[in-house]
Design an enzyme around this catalytic site. Structure first.
Site, short mmCIF file in Angstrom:
data_model
loop_
_atom_site.label_atom_id
_atom_site.label_comp_id
_atom_site.label_asym_id
_atom_site.label_seq_id
_atom_site.Cartn_x
_atom_site.Cartn_y
_atom_site.Cartn_z
N GLY A 46 -43.54 -7.82 18.19
CA GLY A 46 -44.02 -7.95 16.82
C GLY A 46 -45.22 -7.06 16.62
O GLY A 46 -45.83 -6.57 17.58
N GLN A 51 -53.17 -4.93 12.72
CA GLN A 51 -53.40 -4.35 14.05
C GLN A 51 -53.45 -2.83 14.02
O GLN A 51 -53.95 -2.20 14.95
CB GLN A 51 -52.28 -4.80 15.02
CG GLN A 51 -52.31 -6.29 15.32
CD GLN A 51 -51.14 -6.69 16.19
OE1 GLN A 51 -50.05 -6.95 15.69
NE2 GLN A 51 -51.36 -6.73 17.48
N CYS A 91 -50.55 -10.17 23.28
CA CYS A 91 -50.90 -9.50 22.04
C CYS A 91 -51.24 -8.05 22.35
O CYS A 91 -52.01 -7.78 23.28
CB CYS A 91 -52.10 -10.20 21.40
SG CYS A 91 -52.59 -9.46 19.82
N LEU A 92 -50.66 -7.15 21.58
CA LEU A 92 -50.92 -5.73 21.80
C LEU A 92 -52.39 -5.39 21.52
O LEU A 92 -52.88 -4.38 21.99
CB LEU A 92 -50.00 -4.88 20.91
CG LEU A 92 -48.50 -5.09 21.18
CD1 LEU A 92 -47.67 -4.34 20.15
CD2 LEU A 92 -48.13 -4.65 22.60
N HIS A 133 -47.72 -16.06 15.12
CA HIS A 133 -48.71 -15.17 15.75
C HIS A 133 -49.03 -13.99 14.82
O HIS A 133 -50.20 -13.66 14.60
CB HIS A 133 -48.14 -14.69 17.09
CG HIS A 133 -48.97 -13.69 17.83
ND1 HIS A 133 -49.58 -13.95 19.03
CD2 HIS A 133 -49.29 -12.39 17.53
CE1 HIS A 133 -50.24 -12.88 19.43
NE2 HIS A 133 -50.08 -11.92 18.54
N GLU A 134 -47.99 -13.37 14.28
CA GLU A 134 -48.20 -12.20 13.41
C GLU A 134 -48.85 -12.61 12.09
O GLU A 134 -49.69 -11.88 11.56
CB GLU A 134 -46.88 -11.47 13.14
CG GLU A 134 -46.13 -10.98 14.38
CD GLU A 134 -46.98 -10.17 15.34
OE1 GLU A 134 -47.96 -9.55 14.90
OE2 GLU A 134 -46.67 -10.18 16.54
N HIS A 137 -52.50 -12.83 12.45
CA HIS A 137 -53.17 -11.52 12.34
C HIS A 137 -53.53 -11.22 10.89
O HIS A 137 -54.59 -10.67 10.60
CB HIS A 137 -52.26 -10.40 12.86
CG HIS A 137 -52.28 -10.21 14.35
ND1 HIS A 137 -53.43 -9.95 15.06
CD2 HIS A 137 -51.27 -10.23 15.27
CE1 HIS A 137 -53.13 -9.81 16.35
NE2 HIS A 137 -51.84 -9.99 16.51
O1 K1U Z 1 -49.61 -7.99 19.32
C1 K1U Z 1 -48.66 -8.55 18.81
O2 K1U Z 1 -48.82 -9.23 17.81
C2 K1U Z 1 -47.31 -8.42 19.47
C3 K1U Z 1 -47.06 -9.50 20.50
C4 K1U Z 1 -46.23 -10.59 19.86
C5 K1U Z 1 -46.07 -11.86 20.60
C6 K1U Z 1 -45.74 -11.93 21.93
C7 K1U Z 1 -45.54 -13.14 22.57
C8 K1U Z 1 -45.67 -14.30 21.86
C9 K1U Z 1 -46.02 -14.24 20.54
C10 K1U Z 1 -46.20 -13.04 19.90
C11 K1U Z 1 -46.31 -8.83 21.65
O3 K1U Z 1 -45.26 -8.31 21.48
S1 K1U Z 1 -47.04 -8.85 23.22
C12 K1U Z 1 -45.83 -8.03 24.24
C13 K1U Z 1 -44.65 -8.90 24.57
O4 K1U Z 1 -44.72 -10.10 24.49
C14 K1U Z 1 -43.37 -8.27 25.00
C15 K1U Z 1 -43.23 -6.93 25.12
C16 K1U Z 1 -42.01 -6.38 25.50
C17 K1U Z 1 -40.95 -7.18 25.76
C18 K1U Z 1 -41.07 -8.53 25.65
C19 K1U Z 1 -42.28 -9.09 25.27
ZN ZN Z 2 -50.93 -10.02 18.35
#
Ligand code: K1U
Ligand code: ZN
Length: 168
Positions: A46, A51, A91-92, A133-134, A137
């Site tokens: 996401g 962000q 979270c990125l 989560h998004e 943000h």
């Molecule tokens: O930063 C963000 O908002 C993105 C975040 C979203 C998220 C992840 C886990 C739970 C809730 C919300 C991410 O994508 S973090 C990276 C991640 O979880 C992932 C990356 C590649 C493949 C699978 C998962």
């Molecule tokens: Zn995030």
């Protein structure tokens, strides 16, 4: 297409409350396209406009294993929520940290697409967690805000140190 810069905690711009999208124009569609490219490259499941320093109510996501189910939510609203579950979140904008957060398990969401068309759908499990989560943000809220002050401050210190090392 362009890769966008992802802001990292504790950047104060991540605390901005996003404004509703009113213009469904070519600029918006370009931003959506750039956000998908940035999310897939990161990689993430996401990405909220906040962000990437765009303070409008827009998020993109793709929780599919094949990375082939892109979804764009504009002006999203949770119109019903049920149950709760605890799931590891990343979270990125908080790279390298995963922590458990408790959220609603089933939600009904109302949103608009890139053309301004309204739609509704039900989400559960990881999809529901990712949307919440998004949407946080877009309110200037991060998953670390659900942790203890001790944990949050430890993460902040480590990320600030890492960001300083990148500059030096
Ligand atoms: O930063 C963000 O908002 C993105 C975040 C979203 C998220 C992840 C886990 C739970 C809730 C919300 C991410 O994508 S973090 C990276 C991640 O979880 C992932 C990356 C590649 C493949 C699978 C998962
Ligand atoms: Zn995030």
């Amino acid at each position: 297409m362009a890769l966008l810069n992802i802001l990292h905690f504790p950047d104060p711009r991540l605390r901005t409350v996003a404004k509703p999208v009113v213009d469904f124009d070519e600029n918006l569609r370009q931003l959506v396209s750039d956000m998908f490219e940035t999310m897939y490259e990161a990689p993430g499941i996401g990405l909220a406009a906040t962000q990437v320093d765009h303070h409008i109510r827009l998020l993109v996501m793709d929780i599919s294993d094949g990375r082939n189910n892109p979804r764009c939510l504009i002006n999203p609203r949770i119109i019903a929520a049920d149950g709760d579950e605890e799931m590891d979140e990343g979270c990125l904008s908080v790279p390298g940290y995963y922590e458990k957060v408790r959220r609603a398990d089933h939600i009904r969401v109302s949103a608009q697409d890139e053309n301004g068309e309204s739609y509704q759908f039900d989400a559960e499990g990881l999809e529901a967690v990712c949307i919440q989560h998004e949407m946080d943000h877009l309110e200037g809220k991060l998953f670390v805000d659900y942790l203890s002050a001790l944990k949050r401050n430890r993460i902040r210190s480590k990320l600030v140190k890492a960001q300083k090392q990148q500059v030096d």
